[in-house]
Design an enzyme around this catalytic site. Structure first.
Site, PDB file in Angstrom:
ATOM      1  N   TYR A  11       0.828  -1.217   0.000  1.00 28.80           N
ATOM      2  CA  TYR A  11       0.000   0.000   0.000  1.00 28.80           C
ATOM      3  C   TYR A  11       0.865   1.271   0.000  1.00 28.80           C
ATOM      4  CZ  TYR A  11      -3.213   3.452   2.111  1.00 28.80           C
ATOM      5  OH  TYR A  11      -3.952   4.564   2.405  1.00 28.80           O
ATOM      6  N   ILE A  12       1.676   1.464   1.015  1.00 28.96           N
ATOM      7  CA  ILE A  12       2.441   2.714   1.096  1.00 28.96           C
ATOM      8  C   ILE A  12       3.600   2.684   0.093  1.00 28.96           C
ATOM      9  CG2 ILE A  12       3.691   4.277   2.631  1.00 28.96           C
ATOM     10  CD1 ILE A  12       2.221   2.891   4.997  1.00 28.96           C
ATOM     11  N   SER A 124       6.597   3.561  13.121  1.00 30.83           N
ATOM     12  CA  SER A 124       5.169   3.761  13.395  1.00 30.83           C
ATOM     13  C   SER A 124       4.985   4.536  14.689  1.00 30.83           C
ATOM     14  CB  SER A 124       4.529   2.380  13.539  1.00 30.83           C
ATOM     15  OG  SER A 124       3.248   2.490  14.102  1.00 30.83           O
ATOM     16  N   TYR A 149       4.141  -6.767  17.019  1.00 34.11           N
ATOM     17  CA  TYR A 149       4.354  -5.891  15.858  1.00 34.11           C
ATOM     18  C   TYR A 149       5.048  -4.599  16.291  1.00 34.11           C
ATOM     19  CZ  TYR A 149       3.316  -2.266  12.451  1.00 34.11           C
ATOM     20  OH  TYR A 149       3.437  -1.205  11.585  1.00 34.11           O
ATOM     21  N   LYS A 153       8.977  -2.899  15.397  1.00 34.45           N
ATOM     22  CA  LYS A 153       9.297  -1.540  14.920  1.00 34.45           C
ATOM     23  C   LYS A 153      10.315  -0.905  15.871  1.00 34.45           C
ATOM     24  CE  LYS A 153       6.891  -1.559  11.289  1.00 34.45           C
ATOM     25  NZ  LYS A 153       7.598  -1.617  10.006  1.00 34.45           N
TER      26      LYS A 153
HETATM   27  P1  NAD Z   1       1.640  -3.649   3.076  1.00 37.46           P
HETATM   28  O1  NAD Z   1       1.419  -4.973   3.695  1.00 37.46           O
HETATM   29  O2  NAD Z   1       0.662  -3.173   2.058  1.00 37.46           O
HETATM   30  O3  NAD Z   1       3.098  -3.568   2.439  1.00 37.46           O
HETATM   31  C1  NAD Z   1       4.186  -4.324   2.918  1.00 37.46           C
HETATM   32  C2  NAD Z   1       4.792  -5.049   1.735  1.00 37.46           C
HETATM   33  O4  NAD Z   1       5.933  -5.795   2.170  1.00 37.46           O
HETATM   34  C3  NAD Z   1       3.832  -6.041   1.087  1.00 37.46           C
HETATM   35  O5  NAD Z   1       3.810  -5.798  -0.304  1.00 37.46           O
HETATM   36  C4  NAD Z   1       4.431  -7.400   1.409  1.00 37.46           C
HETATM   37  O6  NAD Z   1       4.174  -8.336   0.377  1.00 37.46           O
HETATM   38  C5  NAD Z   1       5.905  -7.071   1.561  1.00 37.46           C
HETATM   39  N1  NAD Z   1       6.682  -7.966   2.421  1.00 37.46           N
HETATM   40  C6  NAD Z   1       6.430  -8.340   3.704  1.00 37.46           C
HETATM   41  N2  NAD Z   1       7.420  -9.116   4.165  1.00 37.46           N
HETATM   42  C7  NAD Z   1       8.335  -9.234   3.172  1.00 37.46           C
HETATM   43  C8  NAD Z   1       9.589  -9.881   3.041  1.00 37.46           C
HETATM   44  N3  NAD Z   1      10.107 -10.601   4.047  1.00 37.46           N
HETATM   45  N4  NAD Z   1      10.250  -9.787   1.866  1.00 37.46           N
HETATM   46  C9  NAD Z   1       9.732  -9.083   0.831  1.00 37.46           C
HETATM   47  N5  NAD Z   1       8.566  -8.424   0.899  1.00 37.46           N
HETATM   48  C10 NAD Z   1       7.873  -8.500   2.057  1.00 37.46           C
HETATM   49  O7  NAD Z   1       1.750  -2.582   4.259  1.00 37.46           O
HETATM   50  P2  NAD Z   1       1.820  -0.989   4.221  1.00 37.46           P
HETATM   51  O8  NAD Z   1       0.605  -0.452   4.891  1.00 37.46           O
HETATM   52  O9  NAD Z   1       2.175  -0.528   2.868  1.00 37.46           O
HETATM   53  O10 NAD Z   1       3.020  -0.754   5.229  1.00 37.46           O
HETATM   54  C11 NAD Z   1       4.362  -0.570   4.780  1.00 37.46           C
HETATM   55  C12 NAD Z   1       5.252  -0.435   5.993  1.00 37.46           C
HETATM   56  O11 NAD Z   1       4.818   0.668   6.796  1.00 37.46           O
HETATM   57  C13 NAD Z   1       5.248  -1.653   6.914  1.00 37.46           C
HETATM   58  O12 NAD Z   1       6.545  -1.848   7.409  1.00 37.46           O
HETATM   59  C14 NAD Z   1       4.314  -1.232   8.038  1.00 37.46           C
HETATM   60  O13 NAD Z   1       4.607  -1.891   9.232  1.00 37.46           O
HETATM   61  C15 NAD Z   1       4.621   0.249   8.135  1.00 37.46           C
HETATM   62  N6  NAD Z   1       3.520   1.023   8.745  1.00 37.46           N
HETATM   63  C16 NAD Z   1       2.265   0.955   8.199  1.00 37.46           C
HETATM   64  C17 NAD Z   1       1.211   1.652   8.791  1.00 37.46           C
HETATM   65  C18 NAD Z   1      -0.188   1.557   8.244  1.00 37.46           C
HETATM   66  O14 NAD Z   1      -1.119   1.942   8.933  1.00 37.46           O
HETATM   67  N7  NAD Z   1      -0.391   1.098   7.010  1.00 37.46           N
HETATM   68  C19 NAD Z   1       1.445   2.452   9.920  1.00 37.46           C
HETATM   69  C20 NAD Z   1       2.743   2.510  10.428  1.00 37.46           C
HETATM   70  C21 NAD Z   1       3.785   1.796   9.820  1.00 37.46           C
HETATM   71  N1  UFG Z   2     -11.865   1.009  14.546  1.00 35.00           N
HETATM   72  C1  UFG Z   2     -13.208   0.718  14.676  1.00 35.00           C
HETATM   73  N2  UFG Z   2     -13.717  -0.275  13.906  1.00 35.00           N
HETATM   74  C2  UFG Z   2     -12.975  -0.981  13.005  1.00 35.00           C
HETATM   75  C3  UFG Z   2     -11.604  -0.671  12.877  1.00 35.00           C
HETATM   76  C4  UFG Z   2     -11.075   0.335  13.672  1.00 35.00           C
HETATM   77  O1  UFG Z   2     -13.910   1.328  15.482  1.00 35.00           O
HETATM   78  O2  UFG Z   2     -13.493  -1.877  12.343  1.00 35.00           O
HETATM   79  C5  UFG Z   2     -11.308   2.098  15.368  1.00 35.00           C
HETATM   80  C6  UFG Z   2     -10.204   1.604  16.294  1.00 35.00           C
HETATM   81  O3  UFG Z   2     -10.741   1.085  17.478  1.00 35.00           O
HETATM   82  C7  UFG Z   2      -9.409   2.894  16.495  1.00 35.00           C
HETATM   83  C8  UFG Z   2      -9.568   3.640  15.156  1.00 35.00           C
HETATM   84  O4  UFG Z   2     -10.715   3.052  14.527  1.00 35.00           O
HETATM   85  O5  UFG Z   2     -10.024   3.657  17.483  1.00 35.00           O
HETATM   86  C9  UFG Z   2      -8.372   3.494  14.239  1.00 35.00           C
HETATM   87  O6  UFG Z   2      -8.044   2.107  14.134  1.00 35.00           O
HETATM   88  P1  UFG Z   2      -7.055   1.533  13.029  1.00 35.00           P
HETATM   89  O7  UFG Z   2      -6.968   0.065  13.228  1.00 35.00           O
HETATM   90  O8  UFG Z   2      -7.442   2.035  11.680  1.00 35.00           O
HETATM   91  O9  UFG Z   2      -5.674   2.255  13.380  1.00 35.00           O
HETATM   92  P2  UFG Z   2      -4.775   2.166  14.705  1.00 35.00           P
HETATM   93  O10 UFG Z   2      -4.587   3.579  15.157  1.00 35.00           O
HETATM   94  O11 UFG Z   2      -5.291   1.220  15.677  1.00 35.00           O
HETATM   95  O12 UFG Z   2      -3.420   1.527  14.152  1.00 35.00           O
HETATM   96  C10 UFG Z   2      -2.749   2.003  12.997  1.00 35.00           C
HETATM   97  C11 UFG Z   2      -1.990   0.871  12.314  1.00 35.00           C
HETATM   98  C12 UFG Z   2      -0.856   0.388  13.161  1.00 35.00           C
HETATM   99  C13 UFG Z   2       0.012   1.513  13.570  1.00 35.00           C
HETATM  100  C14 UFG Z   2      -0.804   2.587  14.235  1.00 35.00           C
HETATM  101  C15 UFG Z   2       0.052   3.781  14.496  1.00 35.00           C
HETATM  102  O13 UFG Z   2      -2.857  -0.209  12.061  1.00 35.00           O
HETATM  103  O14 UFG Z   2      -0.063  -0.483  12.395  1.00 35.00           O
HETATM  104  O15 UFG Z   2      -1.868   3.002  13.357  1.00 35.00           O
HETATM  105  O16 UFG Z   2      -0.697   4.807  15.029  1.00 35.00           O
HETATM  106  F1  UFG Z   2       0.954   1.087  14.427  1.00 35.00           F
END
Ligand code: NAD
Ligand code: UFG
Length: 338
Positions: A11-12, A124, A149, A153
């Site tokens: 995604y990101i 994160s 998780y 990080k």
């Molecule tokens: P995502 O799952 O969409 O992307 C992660 C990608 O890494 C995937 O395409 C997956 O196939 C690949 N991957 C995982 N393990 C691997 C490995 N061992 N070798 C090669 N590829 C591998 O997730 P995202 O939301 O795009 O997140 C990207 C990064 O940002 C992650 O490290 C996640 O922990 C971090 N992050 C995400 C959020 C969020 O809310 N989305 C918040 C904070 C941090």
């Molecule tokens: N929530 C609901 N219903 C749902 C899903 C979420 O009410 O079906 C609420 C959660 O309880 C929370 C808010 O929506 O209050 C946001 O929840 P998310 O799961 O979307 O996001 P979080 O803040 O819990 O976590 C996200 C990422 C983590 C990251 C964190 C950093 O999933 O990987 O942000 O702030 F570590």
């Protein structure tokens, strides 16, 4: 500069590839597709009209990394690859520590051995301890994570910090993301969670498209104005641009730096539901459900350091985030699966 993007099909990562290519960087992706589709890479090429060198490999595979570093003149790595589901990490801690820590270690070793000195890491807001006051600053207390998780990080940050001290001329930038949502404005790439979405916005958009019948709101008795939790939601394109700004910063700086990537604005769960309904003209049925274990009532950033040193600020607002989430979901009802 050629940038190695681990997890670039995710995604990101996919949104960051677009912004890197738009700024004239070359992009090499390594992704094992454990949580993504190769279609995302094709869509990145479609949006930008540029080529991406894609390797379907695991980042823990040292021989694969060696081949990539030998073939391409890489100037920096952005390390997105990792598993990210909080609940799953509680069930499968060993898989999370293996995947997230060994990928970081293998990548650092390969970079050191091939003379690549710049790395940006996807950290994160979850690394901040729950004892801090809001808004969170980069100097606030970290640790006391509530799940494996979060610890991966925290530990990866430490591995990178130590490497930046030990390896001559290294630059490590730790980016602490708040809550990325939304999608590229083209609607061609976006978030495509497998199974039941854990996160709020993908769940809302699957209710909107009819894949789920209602949203459960986890807790309406928190000490917040409407009783639901507050988060700092940030448009994924803004987040992606934060990485491009960090690449520019890295070229000029050595050692370790840490930045929050957030907007500094907190919205409640109910704010998000109402904004999505208003912007897209779609009703989102919801029910209040018990609190979800581990949720903090309020989590939002102070993004001043990023503004000052990276020259980066989030530009998209909540309406943009809701509109672009729906553009992606409505054009791709089953994500990349169709
Ligand atoms: P995502 O799952 O969409 O992307 C992660 C990608 O890494 C995937 O395409 C997956 O196939 C690949 N991957 C995982 N393990 C691997 C490995 N061992 N070798 C090669 N590829 C591998 O997730 P995202 O939301 O795009 O997140 C990207 C990064 O940002 C992650 O490290 C996640 O922990 C971090 N992050 C995400 C959020 C969020 O809310 N989305 C918040 C904070 C941090
Ligand atoms: N929530 C609901 N219903 C749902 C899903 C979420 O009410 O079906 C609420 C959660 O309880 C929370 C808010 O929506 O209050 C946001 O929840 P998310 O799961 O979307 O996001 P979080 O803040 O819990 O976590 C996200 C990422 C983590 C990251 C964190 C950093 O999933 O990987 O942000 O702030 F570590």
């Amino acid at each position: 500069m050629n940038v190695l993007v681990t997890g670039g099909a995710g995604y990101i990562g996919s949104h960051t590839c677009v912004e890197l290519l738009n700024k004239g960087h070359g992009v090499v992706v390594i992704d094992n597709l454990v949580n993504s589709s190769a279609k995302a890479i094709e869509r990145v090429e479609q949006i930008t009209g540029k080529h991406v060198d894609f390797y379907e490999n695991d980042v823990r595979d040292r021989a694969a990394l060696d081949r990539i570093f030998e073939k391409h003149d890489i100037g920096a790595a952005i390390h997105f690859a990792g598993l990210k589901a909080v609940g799953e990490s509680v069930q499968m801690p060993l898989e999370y520590y293996d995947n997230n820590l060994f990928s970081t270690v293998r990548l650092c070793e390969a970079m050191r051995d091939h003379g690549v000195k710049n790395i940006i890491f996807s950290s994160s807001a979850t690394v901040y301890s729950g004892t801090n006051q809001m808004p969170l600053r980069e100097t606030d207390v970290t640790g006391m994570c509530t799940n494996p998780y979060g610890w991966t990080k925290y530990m990866s940050e430490q591995i990178l910090r130590d490497s930046a001290k030990a390896i001559e001329d290294w630059s490590v930038v730790l980016l602490r993301y708040f809550n990325p949502i939304g999608a590229h404005s083209s609607g061609l790439i976006g978030e495509d969670p497998r199974g039941i979405p854990n996160n709020l916005m993908p769940f809302i958009s699957q209710v909107a498209i009819g894949r789920r019948d209602h949203l459960n709101i986890f807790g309406n008795d928190y000490d917040t104005p409407d009783g639901t939790c507050i988060r700092d939601y940030i448009h994924v394109t803004d987040l992606a641009r934060g990485h491009v700004a960090a690449i520019d910063y890295m070229v000029e700086h050595r050692g370790e730096s840490v930045f929050n990537l957030g907007t500094g604005i907190g919205y409640s769960v109910l704010d998000m539901v109402k904004a999505f309904e208003r912007v897209n003209g779609i009703k989102i049925p919801y029910e209040f459900a018990p609190r979800r274990a581990g949720d903090l009532p309020k989590l939002y950033s102070n993004p001043d350091k990023s503004a000052e040193l990276l020259g980066w600020k989030a530009e998209y607002d909540l309406d943009d985030m809701c509109r672009d989430t729906w553009a992606w979901q409505s054009k791709n009802p089953m994500g990349y699966g169709e």
